[in-house]
Design a protein around this motif. Structure first.
Motif, PDB file in Angstrom:
ATOM      1  N   ALA A   1      26.637  15.640  37.071  1.00  0.00           N
ATOM      2  CA  ALA A   1      25.586  15.577  36.048  1.00  0.00           C
ATOM      3  C   ALA A   1      24.370  16.394  36.483  1.00  0.00           C
ATOM      4  O   ALA A   1      23.808  17.170  35.711  1.00  0.00           O
ATOM      5  CB  ALA A   1      25.196  14.125  35.798  1.00  0.00           C
ATOM      6  N   MET A   2      23.977  16.214  37.746  1.00  0.00           N
ATOM      7  CA  MET A   2      22.810  16.930  38.261  1.00  0.00           C
ATOM      8  C   MET A   2      23.058  18.436  38.260  1.00  0.00           C
ATOM      9  O   MET A   2      22.203  19.219  37.837  1.00  0.00           O
ATOM     10  CB  MET A   2      22.512  16.449  39.689  1.00  0.00           C
ATOM     11  CG  MET A   2      21.425  17.240  40.378  1.00  0.00           C
ATOM     12  SD  MET A   2      21.008  16.622  42.033  1.00  0.00           S
ATOM     13  CE  MET A   2      22.450  17.025  42.977  1.00  0.00           C
ATOM     14  N   ALA A   3      24.221  18.837  38.738  1.00  0.00           N
ATOM     15  CA  ALA A   3      24.519  20.267  38.844  1.00  0.00           C
ATOM     16  C   ALA A   3      24.639  20.926  37.471  1.00  0.00           C
ATOM     17  O   ALA A   3      24.215  22.061  37.279  1.00  0.00           O
ATOM     18  CB  ALA A   3      25.803  20.479  39.639  1.00  0.00           C
ATOM     19  N   SER A   4      25.184  20.181  36.507  1.00  0.00           N
ATOM     20  CA  SER A   4      25.421  20.796  35.199  1.00  0.00           C
ATOM     21  C   SER A   4      24.130  21.028  34.435  1.00  0.00           C
ATOM     22  O   SER A   4      24.096  21.803  33.484  1.00  0.00           O
ATOM     23  CB  SER A   4      26.380  19.948  34.370  1.00  0.00           C
ATOM     24  OG  SER A   4      25.776  18.717  34.046  1.00  0.00           O
ATOM     25  N   LEU A   5      23.034  20.387  34.862  1.00  0.00           N
ATOM     26  CA  LEU A   5      21.742  20.641  34.215  1.00  0.00           C
ATOM     27  C   LEU A   5      21.365  22.110  34.291  1.00  0.00           C
ATOM     28  O   LEU A   5      20.662  22.638  33.444  1.00  0.00           O
ATOM     29  CB  LEU A   5      20.642  19.808  34.877  1.00  0.00           C
ATOM     30  CG  LEU A   5      20.668  18.299  34.663  1.00  0.00           C
ATOM     31  CD1 LEU A   5      19.499  17.647  35.382  1.00  0.00           C
ATOM     32  CD2 LEU A   5      20.607  17.953  33.198  1.00  0.00           C
ATOM     33  N   ARG A   6      21.857  22.773  35.336  1.00  0.00           N
ATOM     34  CA  ARG A   6      21.469  24.157  35.566  1.00  0.00           C
ATOM     35  C   ARG A   6      22.380  25.147  34.858  1.00  0.00           C
ATOM     36  O   ARG A   6      22.137  26.351  34.891  1.00  0.00           O
ATOM     37  CB  ARG A   6      21.446  24.457  37.077  1.00  0.00           C
ATOM     38  CG  ARG A   6      20.262  23.848  37.758  1.00  0.00           C
ATOM     39  CD  ARG A   6      18.986  24.399  37.138  1.00  0.00           C
ATOM     40  NE  ARG A   6      17.808  23.760  37.660  1.00  0.00           N
ATOM     41  CZ  ARG A   6      16.933  23.077  36.914  1.00  0.00           C
ATOM     42  NH1 ARG A   6      17.136  22.944  35.621  1.00  0.00           N
ATOM     43  NH2 ARG A   6      15.861  22.559  37.460  1.00  0.00           N
ATOM     44  N   LYS A   7      23.422  24.635  34.245  1.00  0.00           N
ATOM     45  CA  LYS A   7      24.333  25.473  33.457  1.00  0.00           C
ATOM     46  C   LYS A   7      24.768  26.734  34.190  1.00  0.00           C
ATOM     47  O   LYS A   7      24.808  27.818  33.624  1.00  0.00           O
ATOM     48  CB  LYS A   7      23.674  25.850  32.120  1.00  0.00           C
ATOM     49  CG  LYS A   7      23.324  24.627  31.290  1.00  0.00           C
ATOM     50  CD  LYS A   7      22.764  25.020  29.937  1.00  0.00           C
ATOM     51  CE  LYS A   7      22.609  23.841  28.994  1.00  0.00           C
ATOM     52  NZ  LYS A   7      21.828  22.715  29.473  1.00  0.00           N
ATOM     53  N   GLY A   8      25.073  26.584  35.465  1.00  0.00           N
ATOM     54  CA  GLY A   8      25.640  27.695  36.219  1.00  0.00           C
ATOM     55  C   GLY A   8      24.666  28.787  36.622  1.00  0.00           C
ATOM     56  O   GLY A   8      25.072  29.828  37.119  1.00  0.00           O
ATOM     57  N   THR A   9      23.379  28.538  36.416  1.00  0.00           N
ATOM     58  CA  THR A   9      22.429  29.605  36.715  1.00  0.00           C
ATOM     59  C   THR A   9      21.959  29.630  38.163  1.00  0.00           C
ATOM     60  O   THR A   9      21.307  30.567  38.589  1.00  0.00           O
ATOM     61  CB  THR A   9      21.161  29.491  35.831  1.00  0.00           C
ATOM     62  OG1 THR A   9      20.612  28.186  36.019  1.00  0.00           O
ATOM     63  CG2 THR A   9      21.500  29.683  34.371  1.00  0.00           C
TER      64      THR A   9
END
Lengths: 180, 92
Positions: free
Chosen positions: A45-53
Motif C-alpha cells: 500500500a505504501m509503495a503503490s502511493l508512488r505509482k512507480g515513480t
C-alpha cells in the motif's frame, strides 16, 4: 515535507484492499501468518502511493512480490502490476573496496597537514554513513548517485510516516474497541 | 550548482556542500531530535545521516510491532462478537 491527509486516506484504502484479499483465509491462519499479511499489504500500500515513480517503491514492491506474489499482483491489478513487478532496476554497482582503499592509502601518504587529515576523515565518515543509508532504504544498493539516494530517502521517510500514522490510529482504535 | 570543494568522480558524484545543506534543512523538519538543536549549521553531515538511518530503522520496527499487535487482536476477538464487527469495519 509532511504526510498529507490525502496520502493517509489513500494508504488506508489500499491497505484495506490488501487485507480484504487476505481476509477469506484470515480465520484459519496462525498469528504469524496473519502478521506477515498485515505487514506485506501495508508495505505494498505504501509503495503503490508512488505509482512507480521512485526507485525505493519499485524495489519494495519487487521484494514483497518475492514473499507473496499473489498478494502483490492482486493489490496492484489496477496499476499495471506487471510493469511494476518486472520493471528493470538499474544494475547493482560493485564497489571494489580493496582497490579504493589501496588508492586512498597512496593519496593519504601525500597529504600530511592536520587539517587535510581531518577533512579526509570527515569525508570517510560521511561515506560510511551514506553506505549505511543504502542498507536501510529499499533499492538503496542500486543507487550509486548520492544525490538520488538522499532524494529517495526523504520520500521514503515521508511515506513511512504515513504508514506508521495510519496503522497506529487503526490499531489504537481497534484495541480501544476491545477494551470497552 | 557550485562544486568547488568536492571532487566529482565519473559515475558517482559526491554530495556537494550545497546539496548537503539542503538535505540537512529538509531532514531537520522531519527528524525529531535534530529539529530541537539550535546550533543550526554545525550539525555534521555524518550525524544527520546516522540519525536518518536510526529513524528509518525505528519506523520499520514500529510497523512490525503494529502488525504484531493487530494480528494478536484479531486472534483474541471472537468471530461473532460485536467487537469483531467493528474491527472488521475498520479494516475492510
Amino acid at each position: 515535507m509532511q504526510p498529507t491527509s490525502s496520502m493517509n486516506e489513500e494508504f488506508l484504502k489500499k491497505w484495506q484492499m490488501g487485507l480484504q484479499i487476505f481476509h477469506p483465509s484470515i480465520d484459519n491462519t496462525s498469528v504469524h501468518e496473519r502478521k506477515k499479511a498485515i505487514k506485506l499489504s501495508a508495505d505494498v500500500a505504501m509503495a503503490s502511493l508512488r505509482k512507480g515513480t521512485t526507485c525505493w517503491s519499485r524495489a519494495l514492491i519487487e521484494k514483497t512480490a518475492t514473499e507473496d506474489n499473489f498478494l502483490v499482483r492482486q493489490m496492484l491489478s489496477g496499476i499495471k502490476a506487471e510493469a511494476l513487478i518486472n520493471k528493470k532496476l538499474p544494475k547493482r554497482t560493485v564497489c571494489h573496496r580493496k582497490i579504493v582503499r589501496r588508492s586512498k592509502k597512496i593519496l593519504r601518504r601525500k597529504s600530511k597537514s592536520a587539517s587535510e587529515e581531518a577533512a579526509a576523515k570527515a569525508k570517510r565518515l560521511v561515506k560510511r554513513r551514506t553506505q549505511g543509508l543504502r542498507n536501510v532504504v529499499p533499492g538503496g544498493e542500486l543507487m550509486s548517485n548520492d544525490v538520488l539516494l538522499l532524494q529517495e530517502t526523504l520520500d521514503y521517510i515521508v511515506s513511512l510516516q504515513t504508514q506508521v500514522n495510519v496503522m497506529r490510529s487503526i490499531v489504537d482504535a481497534a484495541e480501544a474497541e476491545i477494551e470497552r | 550548482m557550485s562544486n568547488r570543494r568536492s571532487r566529482q568522480s565519473s559515475s558517482a558524484p559526491r554530495i556537494s556542500d550545497d546539496q548537503m545543506i539542503d538535505l540537512v534543512t529538509k531532514l531537520r523538519q522531519i527528524l525529531p531530535e535534530i529539529g530541537q538543536r539550535r546550533r543550526s549549521d554545525k550539525v555534521s553531515a555524518s550525524k544527520v545521516l546516522q540519525e536518518t538511518c536510526n529513524y528509518i530503522r525505528n519506523l520499520n520496527r514500529e510497523v512490525d510491532n503494529l502488525s504484531e499487535r493487530l494480528s494478536q487482536l484479531l486472534e483474541s476477538v471472537d468471530e461473532d462478537s460485536p467487537e469483531a464487527a467493528v474491527i472488521r469495519s475498520l479494516l475492510m
